[in-house]
Design a protein around this motif. Sequence first.
Motif, PDB file in Angstrom:
ATOM      1  N   GLY A  42       0.304  -1.188  -0.109  1.00 37.65           N
ATOM      2  CA  GLY A  42       0.004   0.131  -0.005  1.00 37.65           C
ATOM      3  C   GLY A  42       0.695   0.964   0.043  1.00 37.65           C
ATOM      4  O   GLY A  42       0.137   2.455   0.213  1.00 37.65           O
ATOM      5  N   ARG A  43       2.023   0.677   0.108  1.00 36.55           N
ATOM      6  CA  ARG A  43       2.946   2.016  -0.114  1.00 36.55           C
ATOM      7  C   ARG A  43       3.378   2.510  -1.759  1.00 36.55           C
ATOM      8  O   ARG A  43       3.117   2.284  -1.905  1.00 36.55           O
ATOM      9  N   PRO A  44       3.057   3.798  -1.762  1.00 39.78           N
ATOM     10  CA  PRO A  44       3.649   4.576  -3.149  1.00 39.78           C
ATOM     11  C   PRO A  44       4.847   4.821  -3.960  1.00 39.78           C
ATOM     12  O   PRO A  44       5.767   4.164  -2.695  1.00 39.78           O
ATOM     13  N   GLU A  45       4.898   4.221  -5.069  1.00 39.71           N
ATOM     14  CA  GLU A  45       6.677   4.538  -5.127  1.00 39.71           C
ATOM     15  C   GLU A  45       6.375   5.453  -6.621  1.00 39.71           C
ATOM     16  O   GLU A  45       5.886   5.967  -6.542  1.00 39.71           O
ATOM     17  N   MET A  46       8.097   6.472  -6.260  1.00 44.04           N
ATOM     18  CA  MET A  46       8.187   7.128  -6.632  1.00 44.04           C
ATOM     19  C   MET A  46       8.947   7.235  -8.011  1.00 44.04           C
ATOM     20  O   MET A  46       9.709   6.106  -7.825  1.00 44.04           O
ATOM     21  N   ILE A  47       8.302   7.793  -9.001  1.00 47.21           N
ATOM     22  CA  ILE A  47       9.196   7.049 -10.322  1.00 47.21           C
ATOM     23  C   ILE A  47       9.880   8.230 -11.033  1.00 47.21           C
ATOM     24  O   ILE A  47       9.990   8.957 -10.959  1.00 47.21           O
ATOM     25  N   THR A  48      11.932   8.412 -11.405  1.00 48.20           N
ATOM     26  CA  THR A  48      12.314   9.419 -11.389  1.00 48.20           C
ATOM     27  C   THR A  48      12.708   8.969 -12.629  1.00 48.20           C
ATOM     28  O   THR A  48      12.060   8.072 -13.674  1.00 48.20           O
ATOM     29  N   VAL A  49      13.289  10.065 -13.885  1.00 48.19           N
ATOM     30  CA  VAL A  49      13.518  10.106 -15.394  1.00 48.19           C
ATOM     31  C   VAL A  49      14.372  11.404 -15.200  1.00 48.19           C
ATOM     32  O   VAL A  49      14.273  12.432 -14.480  1.00 48.19           O
ATOM     33  N   ASN A  50      15.485  10.641 -15.950  1.00 51.04           N
ATOM     34  CA  ASN A  50      16.550  11.443 -16.319  1.00 51.04           C
ATOM     35  C   ASN A  50      17.242  11.842 -14.530  1.00 51.04           C
ATOM     36  O   ASN A  50      17.906  12.914 -14.009  1.00 51.04           O
ATOM     37  N   GLY A  51      16.597  10.960 -13.524  1.00 52.60           N
ATOM     38  CA  GLY A  51      17.034  11.389 -12.360  1.00 52.60           C
ATOM     39  C   GLY A  51      16.330  12.653 -11.495  1.00 52.60           C
ATOM     40  O   GLY A  51      16.712  12.372 -10.393  1.00 52.60           O
ATOM     41  N   LYS A  52      15.992  12.747 -11.916  1.00 54.14           N
ATOM     42  CA  LYS A  52      14.789  13.882 -11.633  1.00 54.14           C
ATOM     43  C   LYS A  52      13.191  13.079 -11.254  1.00 54.14           C
ATOM     44  O   LYS A  52      12.873  12.037 -11.909  1.00 54.14           O
ATOM     45  N   PRO A  53      12.174  12.702  -9.745  1.00 56.09           N
ATOM     46  CA  PRO A  53      11.144  13.154  -9.582  1.00 56.09           C
ATOM     47  C   PRO A  53      10.352  12.984 -10.872  1.00 56.09           C
ATOM     48  O   PRO A  53       9.767  14.329 -11.417  1.00 56.09           O
ATOM     49  N   ALA A  54       9.154  12.187 -10.760  1.00 52.43           N
ATOM     50  CA  ALA A  54       8.404  12.876 -12.244  1.00 52.43           C
ATOM     51  C   ALA A  54       6.876  12.276 -11.864  1.00 52.43           C
ATOM     52  O   ALA A  54       6.311  12.868 -12.782  1.00 52.43           O
ATOM     53  N   VAL A  55       6.936  10.714 -11.515  1.00 55.89           N
ATOM     54  CA  VAL A  55       5.364  10.531 -10.447  1.00 55.89           C
ATOM     55  C   VAL A  55       5.498   9.854  -9.811  1.00 55.89           C
ATOM     56  O   VAL A  55       6.208   9.006  -9.393  1.00 55.89           O
ATOM     57  N   VAL A  56       4.674   9.768  -9.347  1.00 53.95           N
ATOM     58  CA  VAL A  56       4.515   8.706  -7.690  1.00 53.95           C
ATOM     59  C   VAL A  56       3.173   7.735  -7.853  1.00 53.95           C
ATOM     60  O   VAL A  56       1.942   8.485  -8.461  1.00 53.95           O
ATOM     61  N   VAL A  57       3.791   6.844  -7.981  1.00 51.98           N
ATOM     62  CA  VAL A  57       2.859   5.266  -8.281  1.00 51.98           C
ATOM     63  C   VAL A  57       2.077   5.008  -7.520  1.00 51.98           C
ATOM     64  O   VAL A  57       3.033   4.734  -6.115  1.00 51.98           O
ATOM     65  N   GLN A  58       1.312   4.947  -6.958  1.00 47.21           N
ATOM     66  CA  GLN A  58       0.751   4.059  -6.119  1.00 47.21           C
ATOM     67  C   GLN A  58      -1.093   2.979  -5.788  1.00 47.21           C
ATOM     68  O   GLN A  58      -1.530   3.264  -7.404  1.00 47.21           O
ATOM     69  N   ASP A  59      -1.233   2.088  -5.516  1.00 43.58           N
ATOM     70  CA  ASP A  59      -2.616   1.049  -5.460  1.00 43.58           C
ATOM     71  C   ASP A  59      -3.961   2.305  -5.687  1.00 43.58           C
ATOM     72  O   ASP A  59      -3.665   3.462  -5.166  1.00 43.58           O
ATOM     73  N   VAL A  60      -4.368   2.162  -5.716  1.00 39.34           N
ATOM     74  CA  VAL A  60      -5.547   2.705  -6.477  1.00 39.34           C
ATOM     75  C   VAL A  60      -6.484   2.413  -4.616  1.00 39.34           C
ATOM     76  O   VAL A  60      -7.499   3.399  -4.634  1.00 39.34           O
ATOM     77  N   GLN A  61      -6.696   1.208  -4.277  1.00 37.77           N
ATOM     78  CA  GLN A  61      -7.244   1.542  -2.893  1.00 37.77           C
ATOM     79  C   GLN A  61      -6.571   2.846  -1.719  1.00 37.77           C
ATOM     80  O   GLN A  61      -7.648   3.414  -1.362  1.00 37.77           O
ATOM     81  N   ASP A  62      -5.311   2.791  -2.121  1.00 39.91           N
ATOM     82  CA  ASP A  62      -4.825   3.551  -1.716  1.00 39.91           C
ATOM     83  C   ASP A  62      -5.410   5.379  -1.689  1.00 39.91           C
ATOM     84  O   ASP A  62      -5.620   6.355  -0.913  1.00 39.91           O
ATOM     85  N   ALA A  63      -4.980   5.505  -3.159  1.00 37.04           N
ATOM     86  CA  ALA A  63      -5.155   6.631  -3.732  1.00 37.04           C
ATOM     87  C   ALA A  63      -6.561   6.888  -3.788  1.00 37.04           C
ATOM     88  O   ALA A  63      -6.609   8.091  -3.286  1.00 37.04           O
ATOM     89  N   ARG A  64      -7.897   5.740  -2.973  1.00 34.01           N
ATOM     90  CA  ARG A  64      -9.045   6.510  -2.685  1.00 34.01           C
ATOM     91  C   ARG A  64      -9.203   7.125  -1.763  1.00 34.01           C
ATOM     92  O   ARG A  64      -9.824   7.659  -1.284  1.00 34.01           O
ATOM     93  N   SER A  65      -8.723   6.719  -0.743  1.00 31.44           N
ATOM     94  CA  SER A  65      -8.031   7.241   0.400  1.00 31.44           C
ATOM     95  C   SER A  65      -8.238   8.375   0.974  1.00 31.44           C
ATOM     96  O   SER A  65      -8.829   8.984   1.830  1.00 31.44           O
ATOM     97  N   TYR A  66      -7.270   8.970  -0.006  1.00 38.26           N
ATOM     98  CA  TYR A  66      -7.262  10.370  -0.063  1.00 38.26           C
ATOM     99  C   TYR A  66      -8.073  11.426  -0.518  1.00 38.26           C
ATOM    100  O   TYR A  66      -8.535  12.446  -0.510  1.00 38.26           O
ATOM    101  N   GLN A  67      -9.613  11.128  -1.965  1.00 36.03           N
ATOM    102  CA  GLN A  67     -10.213  11.372  -1.539  1.00 36.03           C
ATOM    103  C   GLN A  67     -11.352  11.846  -0.950  1.00 36.03           C
ATOM    104  O   GLN A  67     -11.692  11.588   0.130  1.00 36.03           O
TER     105      GLN A  67
END
Length: 67
Positions: A42-67
């Motif tokens: 349930g922990r998000p992962e940060m994805i980098t492009v060229n060494g810089k943070p680009a996106v955060v990926v997380q499980d849909v159930q965890d994402a819904r808890s932020y709404q």
Amino acid sequence: MPVDGAAQSAILNAMKTTDETHSLTEFRKYAPTHLLRLKKTGRPEMITVNGKPAVVVQDVQDARSYQ
């Protein structure tokens, strides 16, 4: 695309709480493993492009808890 305040707050929180950071290349190569870890932990992962943070990926159930 503009991000509203609640979504921006959720993104920043996810970035602060993740200890999983991976390059886009590595994420693509091992996508099934990453998806299993996201679902299991349930922990998000940060994805980098060229060494810089680009996106955060997380499980849909965890994402819904932020709404």
